[in-house]
Design an enzyme around this catalytic site. Sequence first.
Site, short mmCIF file in Angstrom:
data_model
loop_
_atom_site.label_atom_id
_atom_site.label_comp_id
_atom_site.label_asym_id
_atom_site.label_seq_id
_atom_site.Cartn_x
_atom_site.Cartn_y
_atom_site.Cartn_z
N HIS A 180 4.18 -4.87 -2.73
CA HIS A 180 3.66 -3.38 -2.49
C HIS A 180 4.12 -3.12 -0.88
CE1 HIS A 180 -0.05 -5.23 -2.42
NE2 HIS A 180 -0.58 -4.39 -1.43
N ASP A 215 -0.79 -9.04 -2.78
CA ASP A 215 -2.61 -9.86 -2.05
C ASP A 215 -2.47 -11.08 -2.56
OD1 ASP A 215 -2.17 -7.13 -1.10
OD2 ASP A 215 -3.71 -6.30 -2.92
N HIS A 265 4.38 -6.71 0.66
CA HIS A 265 3.92 -8.50 0.69
C HIS A 265 2.56 -7.77 -0.65
CE1 HIS A 265 1.12 -4.95 1.53
NE2 HIS A 265 -0.15 -5.78 0.88
N ARG A 291 -3.42 9.03 6.84
CA ARG A 291 -3.68 8.83 5.83
C ARG A 291 -5.09 7.38 6.48
NH1 ARG A 291 -1.19 4.73 2.14
NH2 ARG A 291 -2.13 4.94 0.07
C1 OGA Z 1 -3.85 -3.91 1.28
C2 OGA Z 1 -2.93 -2.58 0.85
C3 OGA Z 1 -2.18 0.25 1.02
C4 OGA Z 1 -2.35 0.87 0.81
O1 OGA Z 1 -4.60 -3.32 2.55
O2 OGA Z 1 -3.17 -5.13 1.41
O3 OGA Z 1 -2.11 -2.77 0.05
O4 OGA Z 1 -2.64 2.02 0.89
N1 OGA Z 1 -3.19 -1.17 1.54
O5 OGA Z 1 -3.25 1.35 2.27
NI NI Z 2 -1.87 -5.45 0.26
#
Ligand code: OGA
Ligand code: NI
Length: 355
Positions: free
Chosen positions: A286, A230, A228, A296
């Site tokens: 990402h 942001d 996605h 994590r």
């Molecule tokens: C998000 C995101 C990445 C992560 O919350 O939009 O891409 O590593 N998080 O948690």
């Molecule tokens: Ni994100």
Amino acid sequence: MATLSGAYTETPLHLQYIIPIDFDSVEEVPQSHSWPQSDDESPRRMFNLDGDHFSIPAIDLDSPDAIEMAGHACKIMGIFQVTNHGIPSSLLREVESQAWRFFTLPARAKVKALRSPSGATGYGIARIAPFFNKFMWHEGFTMMGSPLEHAREVWPHGYRKFCEVMEDYQDKMKALSERLLAMILKYLGISEHDVDWPRLRSNACTALQLNSYPRCPDPRQAMGLAPHTDTFLLTILHQNHSAHGLQVHMEGRGWVPVFPMNGALVVNVGDMLHIMSNAMFPSVVHRVIPSENTHRLTVGYFYGPPTDFHVGPIHELTQASGREDAARFRSITVKDYVQMKAENLEKALSMIRIK
Ligand code: OGA
Ligand code: NI
């Protein structure tokens, strides 16, 4: 901040798209969470260490070259890490420990903070879930300002510390977002007047998102967070130091890992900065891959303009070409864009693109 929540009320979600599975009780990846594996990525999916050890630039905010480096990184990749960012490490540890305090609760306690079907804040699965036919190996907790309402449900007598830490963190993230944006504008040669900066800052839309990616019995089948971009201007992400899993998609390189760097925060460009920069800065795609050994935890902060702010290519950037039609996007209010994204996900950007 209630106004941003308002942008989501028109797309209420079914409960299946809100309640995460009880990750403590599963011993294998259920069908509902098993993603098809594609040949092009399966064996290297976890690390993608393809010989050239590509890494995301780290920028020391105290360096005299910080503006140039941050602007350049926005342009080339849409993502970078920052050090000497001024967020005390004690606060980062506290926000992590409060996040653990929440996510390690049993499922029946966590659902006391459940996001409502038309709400934007609280506990639940990722908002992008309805766009995919498999579920993600993820649970989240979203806040916009004080988390009091949800925290009180979870800890009737012990909510204070959680609220204090989350509020303090949001205040500091807001200041850091403003600092980074001011640097980026300077890099672009845009005056604060050109973007109506005082109004942009006055009632900024912000959200804090705690992300938990539990240990996964078979990470090859699972997806932590599906690909996605942001939505807002900037995202600032804290990753707990030992756990990698975030990957960004780079033209010509494929998926590249963003390894956590002790004390550094990850900053990425979102759709709205992509639009305002007239596509000079990419809104980086990402995703997150879960791990078999590590639970994590990440803390994301999203910063955007007020809901009624018109987001469009900055006039001074489109004028440079001397052509009237140089703008690549039509202008749209933050509220309408948030709603468009909630309904169309990655198609939202192309819906406002000028052909
Ligand atoms: C998000 C995101 C990445 C992560 O919350 O939009 O891409 O590593 N998080 O948690
Ligand atoms: Ni994100």
